[in-house]
Design a protein around this motif. Structure first.
Motif, mmCIF file in Angstrom:
data_model
loop_
_atom_site.group_PDB
_atom_site.id
_atom_site.type_symbol
_atom_site.label_atom_id
_atom_site.label_comp_id
_atom_site.label_asym_id
_atom_site.label_seq_id
_atom_site.Cartn_x
_atom_site.Cartn_y
_atom_site.Cartn_z
ATOM 1 N N ALA A 1 43.991 73.635 69.667
ATOM 2 C CA ALA A 1 45.419 73.701 69.141
ATOM 3 C C ALA A 1 45.676 72.007 68.694
ATOM 4 N N THR A 2 45.102 71.211 68.852
ATOM 5 C CA THR A 2 45.367 69.784 68.634
ATOM 6 C C THR A 2 44.948 69.349 67.166
ATOM 7 N N SER A 3 45.847 68.823 66.517
ATOM 8 C CA SER A 3 45.531 68.690 65.031
ATOM 9 C C SER A 3 44.688 67.221 65.095
ATOM 10 N N ILE A 4 43.956 66.695 64.119
ATOM 11 C CA ILE A 4 43.436 65.510 63.943
ATOM 12 C C ILE A 4 43.783 64.652 62.785
ATOM 13 N N ARG A 5 44.611 65.374 62.048
ATOM 14 C CA ARG A 5 45.322 64.463 60.799
ATOM 15 C C ARG A 5 46.855 65.400 60.395
ATOM 16 N N LYS A 6 47.679 64.518 60.182
ATOM 17 C CA LYS A 6 48.959 65.061 59.908
ATOM 18 C C LYS A 6 49.377 64.593 58.396
ATOM 19 N N ILE A 7 49.689 65.710 57.540
ATOM 20 C CA ILE A 7 50.276 65.054 56.255
ATOM 21 C C ILE A 7 51.540 65.574 56.133
ATOM 22 N N ARG A 8 52.131 64.828 55.464
ATOM 23 C CA ARG A 8 53.857 65.195 55.158
ATOM 24 C C ARG A 8 53.979 65.440 53.711
ATOM 25 N N LEU A 9 54.702 66.498 53.181
ATOM 26 C CA LEU A 9 54.962 66.760 51.980
ATOM 27 C C LEU A 9 56.490 66.569 51.933
ATOM 28 N N LEU A 10 56.965 65.690 51.120
ATOM 29 C CA LEU A 10 58.363 65.168 50.957
ATOM 30 C C LEU A 10 58.662 65.528 49.592
ATOM 31 N N ASP A 11 60.245 66.198 49.862
ATOM 32 C CA ASP A 11 60.874 66.802 48.446
ATOM 33 C C ASP A 11 61.597 65.671 47.623
#
Length: 257
Positions: free
Chosen positions: A141-151
């Protein structure tokens, strides 16, 4: 929708709780219908992808009223053996896991033995987390990368109504954008960073008919599914009906361009 070596898999769900969510299995080469696979209950299947390394099928499997995103994985061999008229029950999952970093699994993607799970719970920001798949074909359940999509688009429409699906091709990220009777778009971004503005960072846009529902890249092909031929649109004569899965050539993007 996703594609294995031999099958095209299309997920379907009903808002009516008396009907199970299902996966329709089509022969990838002849395009003929093969069978229907019943899933446990009627979760909103926000996406389905194929892990070609471990030969497993991942589905976004959120529970109605659940607090966190949830995904499940099915072995391809289990799907191939499954026959509803013999088993008379839903298919068996290898793993079901809650992803507590996300409130829901709005969509999922796959790239190079990693699972990507997207959450559009915030009005003008989306998240796309990457989870490594281990040698047993499972994740934690632990992610190894986080991407943000910004409006940064001018339309006052929340991200959840703009972006439905994600898929990957070579060094690019492809997002499907569809809302209402306007033309849908496939938005293409270079996969080089962790923060993306929907408008400013787009590398290329491809316009397609309205009500695009799902996209999936496999090899040099992009499979595109529409919902415009669904029953609720049949009497709307200003909606262009697309009742086929389209297969587009992704080589037009160009590697790294």
């Amino acid at each position: 929708m996703t594609a294995t070596e031999d099958y095209l898999l299309i997920s379907w769900y009903s808002y009516d709780p008396q009907y199970n969510s299902v996966i329709f299995v089509l022969d990838k080469h002849t395009h003929h219908y093969n069978k229907t696979v019943f899933l446990d209950g009627n979760p909103h299947i926000g996406g389905i992808v194929y892990d070609s390394v471990n030969q497993n099928i991942w589905i976004a499997n959120d529970v109605h009223g659940g607090k966190h995103a949830r995904v499940s994985v099915i072995a391809l061999s289990t799907l191939e053996r499954y026959q509803l008229h013999e088993e008379k029950k839903s298919i068996t999952y290898m793993q079901t896991i809650e992803l507590t970093e996300l409130s829901r699994a709005s969509f999922i993607g796959y790239k190079e033995n990693d699972l990507f799970v997207g959450d559009f719970s915030q009005r003008h920001e989306g998240r796309l987390n990457k989870y490594g798949i281990d040698q047993k074909g499972k994740i934690n359940a632990t992610s190894i990368r986080k991407i943000r999509l910004l409006d940064d688009t001018p339309e006052p429409i929340p991200i959840p109504q703009k972006i439905q699906r994600v898929t990957f091709y070579k060094d690019t990220i492809l997002l499907s954008q569809s809302f209402g009777k306007q033309h849908s778009k496939i938005l293409i971004y270079k996969d080089t960073k962790d923060d993306y503005f929907l408008k400013k960072d787009v590398m290329k846009e491809i316009e397609v008919p309205s009500y695009m529902a799902q996209i999936y890249a496999s090899g040099s092909s992009l499979y595109v599914l529409f919902e415009s031929a669904a029953q609720r649109f049949r009497n709307e004569f200003d909606v262009e009906k697309v009742d086929r899965v389209l297969q587009l050539d992704l080589s037009m993007i160009g590697e790294g361009s």
